[in-house]
Design a protein around this motif. Sequence first.
Motif, PDB file in Angstrom:
ATOM      1  N   ARG A   1       0.843  -1.196   0.000  1.00 30.03           N
ATOM      2  CA  ARG A   1       0.000   0.000   0.000  1.00 30.03           C
ATOM      3  C   ARG A   1       0.883   1.253   0.000  1.00 30.03           C
ATOM      4  N   ILE A   2       0.353   2.345  -0.527  1.00 24.39           N
ATOM      5  CA  ILE A   2       1.038   3.631  -0.449  1.00 24.39           C
ATOM      6  C   ILE A   2       0.428   4.409   0.709  1.00 24.39           C
ATOM      7  N   SER A   3       1.268   4.737   1.683  1.00 25.28           N
ATOM      8  CA  SER A   3       0.785   5.443   2.872  1.00 25.28           C
ATOM      9  C   SER A   3       0.496   6.904   2.549  1.00 25.28           C
ATOM     10  N   VAL A   4      -0.306   7.506   3.430  1.00 26.46           N
ATOM     11  CA  VAL A   4      -0.638   8.919   3.275  1.00 26.46           C
ATOM     12  C   VAL A   4       0.647   9.746   3.332  1.00 26.46           C
ATOM     13  N   GLY A   5       0.824  10.648   2.372  1.00 24.59           N
ATOM     14  CA  GLY A   5       2.003  11.505   2.346  1.00 24.59           C
ATOM     15  C   GLY A   5       3.118  10.977   1.462  1.00 24.59           C
ATOM     16  N   GLU A   6       3.018   9.706   1.046  1.00 19.71           N
ATOM     17  CA  GLU A   6       4.047   9.151   0.167  1.00 19.71           C
ATOM     18  C   GLU A   6       3.717   9.464  -1.296  1.00 19.71           C
ATOM     19  N   THR A   7       4.743   9.755  -2.076  1.00 24.93           N
ATOM     20  CA  THR A   7       4.534  10.095  -3.487  1.00 24.93           C
ATOM     21  C   THR A   7       5.354   9.166  -4.378  1.00 24.93           C
ATOM     22  N   LYS A   8       5.478   7.920  -3.991  1.00 25.51           N
ATOM     23  CA  LYS A   8       6.286   6.990  -4.766  1.00 25.51           C
ATOM     24  C   LYS A   8       5.521   6.458  -5.973  1.00 25.51           C
ATOM     25  N   GLU A   9       6.273   5.950  -6.942  1.00 27.40           N
ATOM     26  CA  GLU A   9       5.689   5.496  -8.202  1.00 27.40           C
ATOM     27  C   GLU A   9       4.892   4.211  -8.053  1.00 27.40           C
TER      28      GLU A   9
END
Length: 469
Positions: A167-175
């Motif tokens: 999952r992509i956590s809140v605040g992360e901007t990874k691809e």
Amino acid sequence: MKIYNTMSRQKEELETLVPGEVKIYACGPTVYNYIHIGNARPICVFDVLRRYLEYRGMKVTYVQNFTDIDDKIIRRAEEEHTDYLTVSRKYIAEYKKDAAGLNVRPATVHPLATENIDEIISIVSTLVEKGYAYATADGDVYFRTGKFAEYGKLSHQPLEDLQAGARISVGETKESAMDFALWKSAKPGEPFWESPWGKGRPGWHIECSAMARRYLGETIDLHCGGQDLIFPHHENEIAQSECCNGVPFAKYWMHNGYINVDNTKMSKSLGNFFTVRDVAEKYGYEPIRYLMVASHYRMPVNYSVEVIEQCKASLERLYNCRDNLEFVLQNAPAGEKPGEAEIRESLASHREDFIRAMDDDLNTADAIAALFELAREINTKCSASEAPSKELCEFALALFQELADVLGLLYAKKQPASLDQEIEDLIARRAEARKNKDWATADAIRDELKARHVILEDTPQGVKWRIAE
């Protein structure tokens, strides 16, 4: 020696990069609290590995890091109204106390993450240049897991299976959800270091790659740690190291099994979480070490009050063997006797059994069994009733201690060289009473000494004493 390589899932002959030398990297603790009994297992197990390799004549370079900057450390510093450096220094010192109590030898090098920032930035920069990593507008740097075709080879899971739970956590901007942080931009009030991507600090995984490369080289012989580190920590170490350096990261991977408490996985939420310090205050450190090495390292270990008491009892049997042998040695006559050459040979066969067990994937369970078989034979053939020679006693004692030292056992209890004068006088009075067949006085003195925790044992070679716990 054969070890089970997590990478290949089979036992392999240990063939090091440089014959006669072995370079080992062991993941150390994140220093924000006292170590718990789960931490104690890899610390003790891989200390035995190091001891055994040195015992077999190898030169061992053993690196164990301290993670001294991390989210948990920052949170603890906030809770204690102090800074990360104070927290990390405090718990490194506490770790060293517990490690010494467990008879764990200091590593060749104990590097700190914060002492290796330049090395970390160098690796991250290389990964960015090669296209394996990317910086975001916020100053974070992530590793592109999809670009490393072999990602998942240690945990034996294909990338698509690993992606399913990511999952992509809140605040992360990874691809991609599977991408992991190499460098984290500093939040307000957090400690930071200057970098090409702005003020920040290293991610968890990158520090081990940096320290392994700096102190051991681009390819190391053996990397070890707990089973819980296989994914994602060790998987990520492999990805970033091999993409940066272009060579295999480690030839062999060893992982120890989990610790359960009363047959349940240890967890703070379940209230079955114990620090090494807590357990040691009740039972001493050595029973903890015995528990950690008494089973094969890849098998799970169960901690309970009953089990730790059994460990204490097992250690007592070994101590009694050594104490009895040392007592017999005091009055043993010089000059080897007929038949003792055969006894020496029989005793020495237990060393062969011990080595055979340890050569088979560090089978400490069978090695301890060999030590107990040696103790049994010593108790039988080197007892006071057998009146062995000084030479045989010295041989047996040296052999017994030799094998115990490889396991790091029999280090905690040392009998005092002498008793105070009053107690010595009581022992002498009792001996005189026994000589005069004044059994009532002799028994009364024995009871008085017992009340003072001095335990007497009458043997054909005189009275033997020990201090009771």
